[in-house]
Design a protein around this motif. Structure first.
Motif, PDB file in Angstrom:
ATOM      1  N   THR A 181      29.408 -27.226 -32.002  1.00 53.20           N
ATOM      2  CA  THR A 181      30.004 -25.904 -32.204  1.00 53.20           C
ATOM      3  C   THR A 181      29.097 -24.819 -31.632  1.00 53.20           C
ATOM      4  O   THR A 181      29.544 -23.917 -30.914  1.00 53.20           O
ATOM      5  CB  THR A 181      30.246 -25.650 -33.699  1.00 53.20           C
ATOM      6  N   GLY A 182      27.807 -24.915 -31.931  1.00 59.09           N
ATOM      7  CA  GLY A 182      26.864 -23.926 -31.412  1.00 59.09           C
ATOM      8  C   GLY A 182      26.732 -23.977 -29.907  1.00 59.09           C
ATOM      9  O   GLY A 182      26.687 -22.937 -29.232  1.00 59.09           O
ATOM     10  N   LEU A 183      26.678 -25.195 -29.363  1.00 57.86           N
ATOM     11  CA  LEU A 183      26.578 -25.350 -27.915  1.00 57.86           C
ATOM     12  C   LEU A 183      27.791 -24.748 -27.214  1.00 57.86           C
ATOM     13  O   LEU A 183      27.660 -24.087 -26.172  1.00 57.86           O
ATOM     14  CB  LEU A 183      26.456 -26.840 -27.566  1.00 57.86           C
ATOM     15  N   THR A 184      28.976 -24.953 -27.776  1.00 59.68           N
ATOM     16  CA  THR A 184      30.197 -24.446 -27.158  1.00 59.68           C
ATOM     17  C   THR A 184      30.182 -22.930 -27.067  1.00 59.68           C
ATOM     18  O   THR A 184      30.505 -22.355 -26.018  1.00 59.68           O
ATOM     19  CB  THR A 184      31.430 -24.914 -27.947  1.00 59.68           C
ATOM     20  N   GLN A 185      29.814 -22.264 -28.157  1.00 54.24           N
ATOM     21  CA  GLN A 185      29.786 -20.805 -28.126  1.00 54.24           C
ATOM     22  C   GLN A 185      28.713 -20.301 -27.158  1.00 54.24           C
ATOM     23  O   GLN A 185      28.932 -19.335 -26.415  1.00 54.24           O
ATOM     24  CB  GLN A 185      29.547 -20.224 -29.515  1.00 54.24           C
ATOM     25  N   GLN A 186      27.556 -20.952 -27.161  1.00 51.94           N
ATOM     26  CA  GLN A 186      26.491 -20.531 -26.257  1.00 51.94           C
ATOM     27  C   GLN A 186      26.941 -20.647 -24.807  1.00 51.94           C
ATOM     28  O   GLN A 186      26.741 -19.717 -24.001  1.00 51.94           O
ATOM     29  CB  GLN A 186      25.239 -21.382 -26.487  1.00 51.94           C
ATOM     30  N   LEU A 187      27.568 -21.765 -24.444  1.00 49.00           N
ATOM     31  CA  LEU A 187      28.058 -21.925 -23.081  1.00 49.00           C
ATOM     32  C   LEU A 187      29.137 -20.891 -22.744  1.00 49.00           C
ATOM     33  O   LEU A 187      29.173 -20.359 -21.629  1.00 49.00           O
ATOM     34  CB  LEU A 187      28.615 -23.336 -22.889  1.00 49.00           C
ATOM     35  N   ARG A 188      30.015 -20.627 -23.709  1.00 52.79           N
ATOM     36  CA  ARG A 188      31.090 -19.654 -23.461  1.00 52.79           C
ATOM     37  C   ARG A 188      30.500 -18.283 -23.124  1.00 52.79           C
ATOM     38  O   ARG A 188      30.975 -17.596 -22.204  1.00 52.79           O
ATOM     39  CB  ARG A 188      32.014 -19.571 -24.671  1.00 52.79           C
ATOM     40  N   LEU A 189      29.472 -17.882 -23.845  1.00 53.91           N
ATOM     41  CA  LEU A 189      28.849 -16.588 -23.599  1.00 53.91           C
ATOM     42  C   LEU A 189      28.091 -16.574 -22.271  1.00 53.91           C
ATOM     43  O   LEU A 189      28.154 -15.609 -21.513  1.00 53.91           O
ATOM     44  CB  LEU A 189      27.912 -16.238 -24.750  1.00 53.91           C
ATOM     45  N   GLU A 190      27.371 -17.656 -21.991  1.00 55.28           N
ATOM     46  CA  GLU A 190      26.549 -17.705 -20.786  1.00 55.28           C
ATOM     47  C   GLU A 190      27.383 -17.867 -19.521  1.00 55.28           C
ATOM     48  O   GLU A 190      27.005 -17.385 -18.454  1.00 55.28           O
ATOM     49  CB  GLU A 190      25.534 -18.843 -20.895  1.00 55.28           C
ATOM     50  N   TRP A 191      28.518 -18.562 -19.638  1.00 57.68           N
ATOM     51  CA  TRP A 191      29.330 -18.850 -18.452  1.00 57.68           C
ATOM     52  C   TRP A 191      30.476 -17.872 -18.244  1.00 57.68           C
ATOM     53  O   TRP A 191      31.227 -17.981 -17.280  1.00 57.68           O
ATOM     54  CB  TRP A 191      29.893 -20.275 -18.539  1.00 57.68           C
TER      55      TRP A 191
END
Length: 253
Positions: free
Chosen positions: A146-156
Protein backbone atom coordinates in the motif's frame (compact mmCIF):
# COMPACT_ATOMS: atom_id res chain seq x y z
CA UNK A 1 -7.22 -14.11 -9.74
CA UNK A 2 -4.46 -13.50 -12.27
CA UNK A 3 -6.13 -15.74 -14.83
CA UNK A 4 -9.47 -13.92 -14.47
CA UNK A 5 -7.75 -10.53 -14.77
CA UNK A 6 -6.02 -11.74 -17.95
CA UNK A 7 -9.27 -12.90 -19.53
CA UNK A 8 -11.05 -9.66 -18.54
CA UNK A 9 -8.39 -7.53 -20.25
CA UNK A 10 -8.35 -9.84 -23.29
CA UNK A 11 -12.14 -9.60 -23.64
CA UNK A 12 -11.78 -5.81 -23.50
CA UNK A 13 -9.53 -5.91 -26.57
CA UNK A 14 -6.10 -5.89 -24.94
CA UNK A 15 -3.25 -8.04 -26.14
CA UNK A 16 -2.35 -9.74 -22.86
CA UNK A 17 1.08 -10.99 -21.82
CA UNK A 18 1.12 -13.33 -18.84
CA UNK A 19 4.36 -13.87 -16.93
CA UNK A 20 5.33 -16.67 -14.57
CA UNK A 21 8.22 -18.91 -13.58
CA UNK A 22 6.85 -22.13 -15.10
CA UNK A 23 6.69 -22.28 -18.90
CA UNK A 24 4.51 -25.38 -18.62
CA UNK A 25 1.94 -23.66 -16.43
CA UNK A 26 2.01 -20.59 -18.66
CA UNK A 27 1.28 -22.71 -21.73
CA UNK A 28 -1.62 -24.41 -19.93
CA UNK A 29 -3.02 -21.02 -18.89
CA UNK A 30 -2.65 -19.70 -22.44
CA UNK A 31 -4.55 -22.66 -23.88
CA UNK A 32 -7.35 -22.20 -21.37
CA UNK A 33 -7.59 -18.45 -21.94
CA UNK A 34 -7.58 -18.83 -25.73
CA UNK A 35 -10.42 -21.34 -25.63
CA UNK A 36 -12.65 -18.32 -26.27
CA UNK A 37 -12.23 -16.88 -29.78
CA UNK A 38 -10.92 -13.35 -30.18
CA UNK A 39 -8.56 -13.33 -27.21
CA UNK A 40 -4.91 -12.45 -27.83
CA UNK A 41 -2.65 -14.06 -25.22
CA UNK A 42 1.14 -14.26 -25.13
CA UNK A 43 3.44 -15.75 -22.50
CA UNK A 44 6.86 -14.76 -21.14
CA UNK A 45 8.50 -17.15 -18.68
CA UNK A 46 10.51 -15.41 -15.99
CA UNK A 47 11.05 -14.91 -12.27
CA UNK A 48 9.78 -11.43 -11.37
CA UNK A 49 11.49 -11.71 -8.01
CA UNK A 50 14.83 -11.05 -9.77
CA UNK A 51 15.68 -7.68 -11.30
CA UNK A 52 17.73 -9.24 -14.11
CA UNK A 53 14.73 -11.33 -15.13
CA UNK A 54 12.43 -8.30 -15.03
CA UNK A 55 14.86 -6.39 -17.24
CA UNK A 56 14.89 -9.30 -19.70
CA UNK A 57 11.07 -9.38 -19.70
CA UNK A 58 10.97 -5.64 -20.40
CA UNK A 59 13.36 -6.10 -23.31
CA UNK A 60 11.20 -8.89 -24.74
CA UNK A 61 8.01 -6.87 -24.37
CA UNK A 62 9.56 -4.00 -26.30
CA UNK A 63 11.03 -6.29 -28.95
CA UNK A 64 7.90 -8.36 -29.53
CA UNK A 65 5.13 -5.80 -28.98
CA UNK A 66 6.70 -2.35 -29.11
CA UNK A 67 4.74 -0.85 -26.23
CA UNK A 68 3.14 -1.48 -22.85
CA UNK A 69 -0.09 0.24 -21.78
CA UNK A 70 -0.84 -1.48 -18.47
CA UNK A 71 1.08 -3.45 -15.88
CA UNK A 72 -0.90 -5.51 -13.35
CA UNK A 73 1.13 -6.79 -10.40
CA UNK A 74 -0.78 -9.70 -8.88
CA UNK A 75 2.00 -11.93 -7.56
CA UNK A 76 1.41 -12.65 -3.90
CA UNK A 77 0.97 -15.10 -1.07
CA UNK A 78 -1.12 -15.05 2.09
CA UNK A 79 -0.45 -16.71 5.43
CA UNK A 80 -1.83 -17.61 8.84
CA UNK A 81 -0.25 -17.18 12.27
CA UNK A 82 0.27 -14.92 15.25
CA UNK A 83 2.58 -11.93 15.15
CA UNK A 84 4.52 -13.04 18.22
CA UNK A 85 5.25 -16.37 16.52
CA UNK A 86 6.18 -14.86 13.16
CA UNK A 87 9.51 -16.10 11.85
CA UNK A 88 11.73 -13.40 10.35
CA UNK A 89 12.60 -15.55 7.35
CA UNK A 90 8.91 -16.17 6.64
CA UNK A 91 8.30 -12.42 6.81
CA UNK A 92 11.08 -11.82 4.28
CA UNK A 93 9.49 -14.42 1.96
CA UNK A 94 6.10 -12.71 2.15
CA UNK A 95 7.59 -9.27 1.52
CA UNK A 96 9.56 -10.63 -1.44
CA UNK A 97 6.43 -12.22 -2.93
CA UNK A 98 3.95 -9.43 -2.28
CA UNK A 99 6.12 -6.29 -2.49
CA UNK A 100 9.52 -6.86 -4.05
CA UNK A 101 8.03 -8.46 -7.17
CA UNK A 102 5.84 -5.39 -7.75
CA UNK A 103 8.76 -3.01 -7.15
CA UNK A 104 11.09 -4.81 -9.55
CA UNK A 105 8.49 -5.05 -12.31
CA UNK A 106 7.66 -1.35 -11.97
CA UNK A 107 11.32 -0.35 -12.09
CA UNK A 108 12.09 -2.53 -15.11
CA UNK A 109 9.01 -1.52 -17.11
CA UNK A 110 8.93 2.18 -16.19
CA UNK A 111 10.42 3.28 -19.51
CA UNK A 112 7.76 1.53 -21.57
CA UNK A 113 4.97 2.81 -19.32
CA UNK A 114 6.29 6.38 -19.48
CA UNK A 115 6.42 6.21 -23.25
CA UNK A 116 2.76 5.14 -23.48
CA UNK A 117 1.46 7.20 -20.53
CA UNK A 118 0.33 3.87 -19.12
CA UNK A 119 -1.03 2.52 -15.86
CA UNK A 120 0.16 0.24 -13.09
CA UNK A 121 -2.40 -1.63 -10.99
CA UNK A 122 -1.16 -3.36 -7.84
CA UNK A 123 -3.36 -6.02 -6.28
CA UNK A 124 -3.42 -5.34 -2.57
CA UNK A 125 -5.78 -6.56 0.13
CA UNK A 126 -7.98 -5.38 2.95
CA UNK A 127 -5.05 -6.62 5.05
CA UNK A 128 -3.08 -3.72 3.59
CA UNK A 129 -5.57 -1.27 5.09
CA UNK A 130 -6.16 -2.80 8.53
CA UNK A 131 -4.18 -5.06 10.84
CA UNK A 132 -6.52 -8.05 10.99
CA UNK A 133 -5.84 -10.95 13.35
CA UNK A 134 -4.31 -14.34 12.55
CA UNK A 135 -2.77 -13.42 9.18
CA UNK A 136 0.87 -13.77 10.20
CA UNK A 137 3.18 -11.58 8.13
CA UNK A 138 0.61 -11.01 5.39
CA UNK A 139 -0.59 -7.79 7.08
CA UNK A 140 2.95 -6.42 7.12
CA UNK A 141 3.58 -7.27 3.47
CA UNK A 142 0.32 -5.83 2.15
CA UNK A 143 0.72 -2.65 4.21
CA UNK A 144 4.13 -2.26 2.60
CA UNK A 145 2.57 -2.67 -0.85
CA UNK A 146 0.00 0.00 0.00
CA UNK A 147 2.78 2.42 0.91
CA UNK A 148 4.84 1.56 -2.14
CA UNK A 149 1.85 2.14 -4.43
CA UNK A 150 1.17 5.63 -3.11
CA UNK A 151 4.85 6.54 -3.20
CA UNK A 152 5.14 5.45 -6.84
CA UNK A 153 1.92 7.28 -7.74
CA UNK A 154 3.31 10.53 -6.35
CA UNK A 155 6.78 10.10 -7.84
CA UNK A 156 5.58 9.00 -11.28
CA UNK A 157 2.79 11.52 -11.66
CA UNK A 158 5.05 13.91 -13.55
CA UNK A 159 6.09 11.06 -15.83
CA UNK A 160 2.47 10.52 -16.88
CA UNK A 161 2.28 7.05 -15.34
CA UNK A 162 -0.81 6.27 -13.26
CA UNK A 163 -0.36 3.91 -10.30
CA UNK A 164 -3.43 2.36 -8.65
CA UNK A 165 -4.18 -0.04 -5.82
CA UNK A 166 -7.08 -2.48 -5.64
CA UNK A 167 -7.63 -3.85 -2.14
CA UNK A 168 -10.18 -6.69 -2.16
CA UNK A 169 -11.47 -8.77 0.69
CA UNK A 170 -11.46 -12.58 0.46
CA UNK A 171 -11.86 -13.95 -3.07
CA UNK A 172 -14.20 -16.84 -3.78
CA UNK A 173 -12.22 -19.94 -4.74
CA UNK A 174 -12.67 -23.69 -4.66
CA UNK A 175 -10.17 -24.27 -1.85
CA UNK A 176 -11.45 -21.43 0.35
CA UNK A 177 -11.32 -22.44 4.00
CA UNK A 178 -9.06 -25.46 3.45
CA UNK A 179 -5.71 -24.29 2.09
CA UNK A 180 -4.49 -22.90 5.44
CA UNK A 181 -5.58 -25.71 7.72
CA UNK A 182 -1.99 -26.93 8.04
CA UNK A 183 -1.00 -23.51 9.42
CA UNK A 184 -3.88 -23.27 11.91
CA UNK A 185 -2.16 -24.94 14.88
CA UNK A 186 -3.21 -24.99 18.52
CA UNK A 187 -2.39 -21.31 19.04
CA UNK A 188 -5.04 -20.25 16.50
CA UNK A 189 -8.81 -20.70 16.51
CA UNK A 190 -10.21 -23.04 13.87
CA UNK A 191 -11.80 -20.04 12.14
CA UNK A 192 -8.33 -18.65 11.32
CA UNK A 193 -8.07 -21.02 8.35
CA UNK A 194 -11.21 -19.50 6.85
CA UNK A 195 -10.97 -16.78 4.15
CA UNK A 196 -9.56 -13.54 5.54
CA UNK A 197 -8.57 -15.26 8.77
CA UNK A 198 -12.21 -15.71 9.72
CA UNK A 199 -13.58 -12.40 8.49
CA UNK A 200 -17.34 -12.06 8.21
CA UNK A 201 -16.99 -10.24 4.89
CA UNK A 202 -18.63 -12.22 2.09
CA UNK A 203 -16.26 -13.64 -0.51
CA UNK A 204 -15.90 -11.61 -3.70
CA UNK A 205 -16.35 -13.04 -7.19
CA UNK A 206 -12.96 -12.77 -8.96
CA UNK A 207 -14.73 -11.41 -12.06
CA UNK A 208 -15.93 -8.41 -10.05
CA UNK A 209 -12.41 -7.66 -8.84
CA UNK A 210 -11.02 -8.05 -12.36
CA UNK A 211 -13.52 -5.53 -13.74
CA UNK A 212 -12.33 -3.00 -11.15
CA UNK A 213 -8.71 -3.65 -12.12
CA UNK A 214 -9.63 -2.90 -15.74
CA UNK A 215 -11.37 0.32 -14.67
CA UNK A 216 -8.27 1.40 -12.76
CA UNK A 217 -6.15 0.88 -15.87
CA UNK A 218 -8.58 2.55 -18.28
CA UNK A 219 -10.19 5.28 -16.20
CA UNK A 220 -7.19 5.83 -13.90
CA UNK A 221 -9.03 5.15 -10.71
CA UNK A 222 -6.65 5.48 -7.79
CA UNK A 223 -7.48 3.38 -4.71
CA UNK A 224 -10.39 0.94 -4.64
CA UNK A 225 -11.52 -1.06 -1.62
CA UNK A 226 -13.83 -4.04 -2.10
CA UNK A 227 -16.48 -4.36 -0.89
CA UNK A 228 -16.94 -0.61 -1.09
CA UNK A 229 -18.90 -0.19 2.14
CA UNK A 230 -15.77 -1.07 4.13
CA UNK A 231 -14.04 2.15 3.07
CA UNK A 232 -16.08 4.17 5.59
CA UNK A 233 -15.34 1.65 8.35
CA UNK A 234 -11.62 1.82 7.54
CA UNK A 235 -11.69 5.63 7.60
CA UNK A 236 -13.47 5.59 10.97
CA UNK A 237 -11.06 3.01 12.30
CA UNK A 238 -8.03 5.09 11.31
CA UNK A 239 -9.54 8.26 12.79
CA UNK A 240 -10.59 6.49 15.99
CA UNK A 241 -8.23 3.56 16.69
CA UNK A 242 -10.20 2.10 19.57
CA UNK A 243 -13.30 2.04 17.41
CA UNK A 244 -11.20 0.46 14.66
CA UNK A 245 -10.04 -2.33 16.96
CA UNK A 246 -13.62 -2.97 18.05
CA UNK A 247 -14.79 -3.11 14.44
CA UNK A 248 -12.03 -5.56 13.51
CA UNK A 249 -12.98 -7.84 16.38
CA UNK A 250 -16.64 -7.67 15.35
CA UNK A 251 -15.81 -8.49 11.72
CA UNK A 252 -13.61 -11.51 12.53
CA UNK A 253 -14.54 -14.68 14.34
Amino acid sequence: MGSVIAETFADAGYQVIIVGRSAERLDAAKQQLQSRPGRSIATLPGDVGRRSECDRIATEVERQFGRLDSLVNCVGASDRGLADELDAERLRELIDQNVTTALLCCQALRGLLERSGGSVVNIGSLAGKVGARYLGGYNVAKHALTGLTQQLRLEWRERGIHVALVSPGPIRREDAGTRYRDRADGSLPASASAPGGGTKVKGLAPQRVARIVLQCARRRRTDVILPGYLRLLIVLGNAFPRLGDWLLIKFTS
